[in-house]
Design a protein around this motif. Structure first.
Motif, mmCIF file in Angstrom:
data_model
loop_
_atom_site.group_PDB
_atom_site.id
_atom_site.type_symbol
_atom_site.label_atom_id
_atom_site.label_comp_id
_atom_site.label_asym_id
_atom_site.label_seq_id
_atom_site.Cartn_x
_atom_site.Cartn_y
_atom_site.Cartn_z
ATOM 1 N N LYS A 140 0.817 -1.218 0.000
ATOM 2 C CA LYS A 140 0.000 0.000 0.000
ATOM 3 C C LYS A 140 0.850 1.268 0.000
ATOM 4 C CE LYS A 140 -2.310 -1.685 3.498
ATOM 5 N NZ LYS A 140 -3.236 -1.815 4.650
ATOM 6 N N ASN A 142 3.024 1.782 -2.115
ATOM 7 C CA ASN A 142 3.396 1.935 -3.517
ATOM 8 C C ASN A 142 2.148 2.247 -4.340
ATOM 9 O OD1 ASN A 142 6.367 0.576 -3.511
ATOM 10 N ND2 ASN A 142 4.993 -0.592 -2.182
ATOM 11 N N PRO A 143 1.779 3.508 -4.445
ATOM 12 C CA PRO A 143 0.536 3.865 -5.137
ATOM 13 C C PRO A 143 0.513 3.474 -6.611
ATOM 14 C CG PRO A 143 1.863 5.818 -4.701
ATOM 15 C CD PRO A 143 2.477 4.697 -3.929
ATOM 16 N N ASP A 144 1.685 3.364 -7.229
ATOM 17 C CA ASP A 144 1.732 2.996 -8.644
ATOM 18 C C ASP A 144 1.561 1.497 -8.857
ATOM 19 O OD1 ASP A 144 2.120 5.601 -9.427
ATOM 20 O OD2 ASP A 144 4.300 5.451 -9.438
ATOM 21 N N GLN A 379 -4.480 -4.132 -6.178
ATOM 22 C CA GLN A 379 -4.714 -3.277 -5.004
ATOM 23 C C GLN A 379 -6.191 -2.937 -4.875
ATOM 24 O OE1 GLN A 379 -2.557 -0.512 -2.975
ATOM 25 N NE2 GLN A 379 -0.774 -0.370 -4.347
#
Length: 446
Positions: A140, A142-144, A379
């Protein structure tokens, strides 16, 4: 992204002037090869709309690209965009999608190095769509990062009707659910596409599957594709296109259509395809601003064979070891002992798959008796497992129902144990189990 639009037909490509009707796949490849007419068996150079690769095959494809297009191949600076003095650039940095997803949450140095190679290449080439991950301790952070490439491609708006999508993974055919030509290719082909933006393809003949009737609540698209594979076998569609039509298909959600097309490779197919409709357009809203143009099979198109099914009469199915066409009715396997359960993968790791599993657990009210592993595909799926309420549950989420059933805690989104991976891969079994079968769950990957 903004709302998507449907592009007008270019004046140079008028399908109504052709002498012979074409199938969806033939039409898409005709447009992509700038031909007015194509027939099965023809070999044509096809312009690619999108190329996807991941951490397992990406480094190999990049190696081929650099070998064939120049060892120092990299994007020329913006101020010298027409100059190749600084190395060779990829054909289009905005049409390449790179998604780490296979061997991610591991301490294996070689697996980690694969992601590093992708990152270095994307920086060199200024690749627009690279879904990177750096902090392996908390996905989480790592938004990408997205997760399983085939689900992420759809969620991020890279799947569009009428286009050609190639990927270095056999289940790239999943994207055919959007009415596009999507198929898996090898590293050598991908390396060539990176530099040239096109590929020589043979036009496949088309098998048509007409599925009508109201779909019972106890069936999923997985049952439909297992029914088909059980009838035609794992080689029954070898280098053929599988086109799905009928009232049942029209009633399916996009995720269910993705399940259907995902497994055409298990029948040997080159691609699977579902005609785009209102369900498709609704899904694409807010996901892409790229104009697209759907195509549909002509009324007088020629199909190699046509299969018809009354879905209202079908029953839940399972694929027994060791082959997807080893079909059996679920009720015939009620006394078969299972050792482990795995719910995940590109086939069975979407939110609707977890919803279906949660409803089963909710209805039974029982706790699991064997290790039950949960691996959300992306995600977004992971968030939905924890955030969306299951209908008829009194407000409970999937995660709450799974916890009550004593399933394993939902893992970080990835391909998980589907492709094996390093020894520390979540849910991987490193010691043999003698009992038969190792896995029997019709929601999981066949």
């Amino acid at each position: 992204m903004g709302s998507s639009t449907i592009a007008p037909t270019p004046a140079s490509f008028i399908l109504n002037k052709v002498k012979t009707g074409m199938t969806m796949t033939e039409k898409i490849l005709a447009r992509a090869s700038e031909k007015s007419q194509l027939s099965p068996g023809e070999n044509v150079w096809v312009n690619v709309d999108a190329l996807m690769t991941h951490d397992v095959c990406g480094p190999g494809a990049i190696g081929i690209f650099k070998k064939e297009f120049g060892e120092n191949a990299k994007l020329s600076p913006r101020f010298c965009k027409d100059s190749y003095s600084f190395g060779t650039k990829v054909w289009d940095r905005e049409k390449i999608v790179i998604i780490p997803d296979h061997y991610i949450f591991t301490s294996d140095e070689r697996a980690n190095r694969n992601v590093d190679i992708l990152r270095d290449f994307c920086m060199e080439q200024n690749i627009k769509y690279f879904y990177d991950i750096k902090d392996l301790s908390n996905f989480k952070a790592n938004p990408d990062y997205k997760g399983v490439c085939h689900i992420a491609l759809a969620q991020e708006g890279h799947c569009r009707p009428g286009e050609v999508l190639l990927g270095t993974d056999s289940h790239t055919c999943t994207a055919g659910a959007f009415g596009q030509f999507a198929t898996g290719i090898g590293n050598t082909d991908a390396g060539f596409v990176l530099g040239a933006g096109k590929l020589l393809l043979k036009v496949p003949p088309t098998l048509r599957f007409v599925m009508d009737g109201e779909m019972p609540d106890y069936l999923l698209a997985k049952d439909l594709i297992l029914q088909i594979i059980g009838e035609i076998s794992v080689s029954g569609a070898t280098y053929k296109s599988m086109e799905f039509v009928g009232t049942t298909i029209e009633s399916l959600t996009m995720e269910e259509r993705m399940t259907l097309c995902n497994m055409v490779i298990e029948a040997g197919a080159k691609n699977g395809v579902v005609p785009a409709d209102g369900t498709t357009y609704k899904y694409l809203e807010e996901k892409t601003s790229v104009a697209y143009e759907p195509v549909y099979s002509d009324e007088h198109a020629s199909f190699l064979a046509e299969y018809r099914f009354d879905v209202s009469k079908l029953e839940p199915l399972v694929a027994k070891p060791h082959s997807p066409d080893n079909r059996a009715l679920a009720r015939e396997c009620k006394d078969v002992k299972i050792d482990r359960v795995y719910i995940g993968s590109c086939t069975g790791g979407k939110i609707e798959d977890f919803m279906a599993a949660a409803k089963v657990f909710l209805a039974s009210g029982k706790k699991v008796k064997v290790p039950t592993f949960l691996v959300p595909a992306t995600q977004k799926v992971w968030m939905d497992v924890y955030g969306l309420q299951v209908p008829g549950s009194g407000g409970k989420t999937c995660s709450q129902i799974f916890e009550e059933a004593e399933c394993d805690t939902p893992a970080s989104p990835s391909c998980g144990a589907c492709l094996g991976g390093p020894k520390d891969t979540y849910a991987r079994m490193n010691e043999p189990v003698a009992s038969y079968p190792f896995l029997l769950l019709y929601l999981s990957k066949a």
